[in-house]
Design a protein around this motif. Structure first.
Motif, short mmCIF file in Angstrom:
data_model
loop_
_atom_site.label_atom_id
_atom_site.label_comp_id
_atom_site.label_asym_id
_atom_site.label_seq_id
_atom_site.Cartn_x
_atom_site.Cartn_y
_atom_site.Cartn_z
N GLN A 45 0.82 -1.21 0.00
CA GLN A 45 0.00 0.00 0.00
C GLN A 45 0.86 1.26 0.00
O GLN A 45 0.52 2.26 -0.65
CB GLN A 45 -0.92 -0.01 1.22
N GLN A 46 1.98 1.22 0.71
CA GLN A 46 2.83 2.41 0.82
C GLN A 46 3.73 2.60 -0.40
O GLN A 46 4.18 3.72 -0.67
CB GLN A 46 3.71 2.29 2.08
N GLY A 47 3.99 1.52 -1.12
CA GLY A 47 4.93 1.60 -2.23
C GLY A 47 4.35 2.23 -3.48
O GLY A 47 3.13 2.32 -3.66
N ALA A 48 5.24 2.67 -4.35
CA ALA A 48 4.86 3.25 -5.65
C ALA A 48 5.43 2.37 -6.75
O ALA A 48 6.64 2.11 -6.78
CB ALA A 48 5.38 4.68 -5.78
N MET A 49 4.56 1.91 -7.66
CA MET A 49 5.00 1.05 -8.75
C MET A 49 5.55 1.89 -9.90
O MET A 49 4.92 2.85 -10.34
CB MET A 49 3.84 0.19 -9.25
N ARG A 50 6.74 1.54 -10.37
CA ARG A 50 7.36 2.27 -11.46
C ARG A 50 7.82 1.29 -12.54
O ARG A 50 8.25 0.18 -12.23
CB ARG A 50 8.57 3.08 -10.97
N ARG A 51 7.76 1.73 -13.78
CA ARG A 51 8.25 0.94 -14.90
C ARG A 51 9.64 1.45 -15.30
O ARG A 51 9.89 2.66 -15.30
CB ARG A 51 7.31 1.05 -16.11
N HIS A 52 10.51 0.52 -15.65
CA HIS A 52 11.87 0.89 -16.04
C HIS A 52 12.23 0.15 -17.32
O HIS A 52 11.97 -1.04 -17.46
CB HIS A 52 12.87 0.54 -14.94
N ARG A 53 12.83 0.88 -18.25
CA ARG A 53 13.23 0.30 -19.52
C ARG A 53 14.54 -0.48 -19.37
O ARG A 53 15.34 -0.23 -18.47
CB ARG A 53 13.42 1.40 -20.57
N ASP A 54 14.74 -1.40 -20.29
CA ASP A 54 15.97 -2.19 -20.31
C ASP A 54 17.19 -1.27 -20.30
O ASP A 54 17.27 -0.32 -21.09
CB ASP A 54 15.98 -3.07 -21.56
#
Length: 239
Positions: A45-54
């Motif tokens: 709940q506290q975390g933030a999901m982030r996408r990262h490129r290769d």
């Protein structure tokens, strides 16, 4: 006992055997399977999901890290860089694994670069929330202590593996470790590693030419089978 009679753990362990793979310890720890469910729910709940490129760098050696990172999809690689900028692979961080725990708890800089190994999704948990979660739950605190103990043992094993005299021994040791940590069992005793010879040379700390020569020798002995961007660890031959 003479030096010649000592057991060499790299040379004398059968690389591809199920026996070697199962006797080698695994240091992979899935955070969500380790901490209590209530703690896991709070951290998600506290975390933030982030996408990262290769190829994206998420953290650098010497940098302070204010969050614990948990891989949600894909994987990261922890690397150290030489003076010439060449990567030395320490380990891959797979789905469910956390990284940055020691940096957050001890307020010390990162000891390696974290790089996206393919496109990935990572949950960034603020360090203050992570500390609060384990401070308020003794079971969660013990789980994190076990995690850190596992990481310390893995680091010592890594140092020991680098002390092997020959490149072939170091390649053999690295393949055993990677097969246990990151391999895909094929159901017939073989284990497939999706990696390149360049990846392996980074893990071993030797040139690609010398690693290639060692791999060809291991293949000649029947310990591995090489393919395009993959290495298959084969079962041991009967004594």
């Amino acid at each position: 006992m003479s030096d010649n009679s000592r057991v060499n753990p790299g040379r004398d362990s059968a690389l591809g055997s199920a026996r070697a793979a199962h006797s080698a310890p695994s240091y992979r720890v899935d955070l969500w399977e380790t901490v209590p469910p209530a703690t896991a729910a709070f951290l998600r709940q506290q975390g933030a999901m982030r996408r990262h490129r290769d190829g994206a760098t998420l953290a650098q050696r010497g940098q302070a890290l204010s969050a614990v990172l948990v891989v949600a999809e894909g994987r990261l690689r922890a690397v150290m860089r030489g003076i010439d900028g060449e990567e030395h692979l320490i380990r891959w961080i797979e789905t469910g694994e956390a990284v940055g725990v020691g940096a957050v708890l001890s307020a010390v800089p990162m000891q390696a670069d974290l790089v996206a190994s393919g496109d990935c999704k990572v949950l960034w948990i603020p360090g203050a929330d992570f500390i609060r979660a384990i401070r308020d739950n003794a079971e969660a605190g013990l789980a994190v202590a076990r995690f850190l103990g596992s990481r310390l043992t893995e680091m010592l094993d890594h140092v020991a593996a680098q002390a092997y005299a020959s490149v072939e021994d170091r390649v053999r040791s690295a393949l055993v470790h990677l097969a246990v940590e990151n391999g895909q069992p094929l159901g017939d005793g073989r284990i497939e590693l999706r990696m390149t010879q360049e990846d392996l040379s980074r893990a071993v700390g030797a040139s690609r030419q010398r690693v290639n020569e060692a791999l060809k020798e291991l293949e000649r002995k029947g310990e591995i089978a090489m393919g395009y961007r993959r290495i298959v660890v084969t079962p041991a031959r009967a004594p």
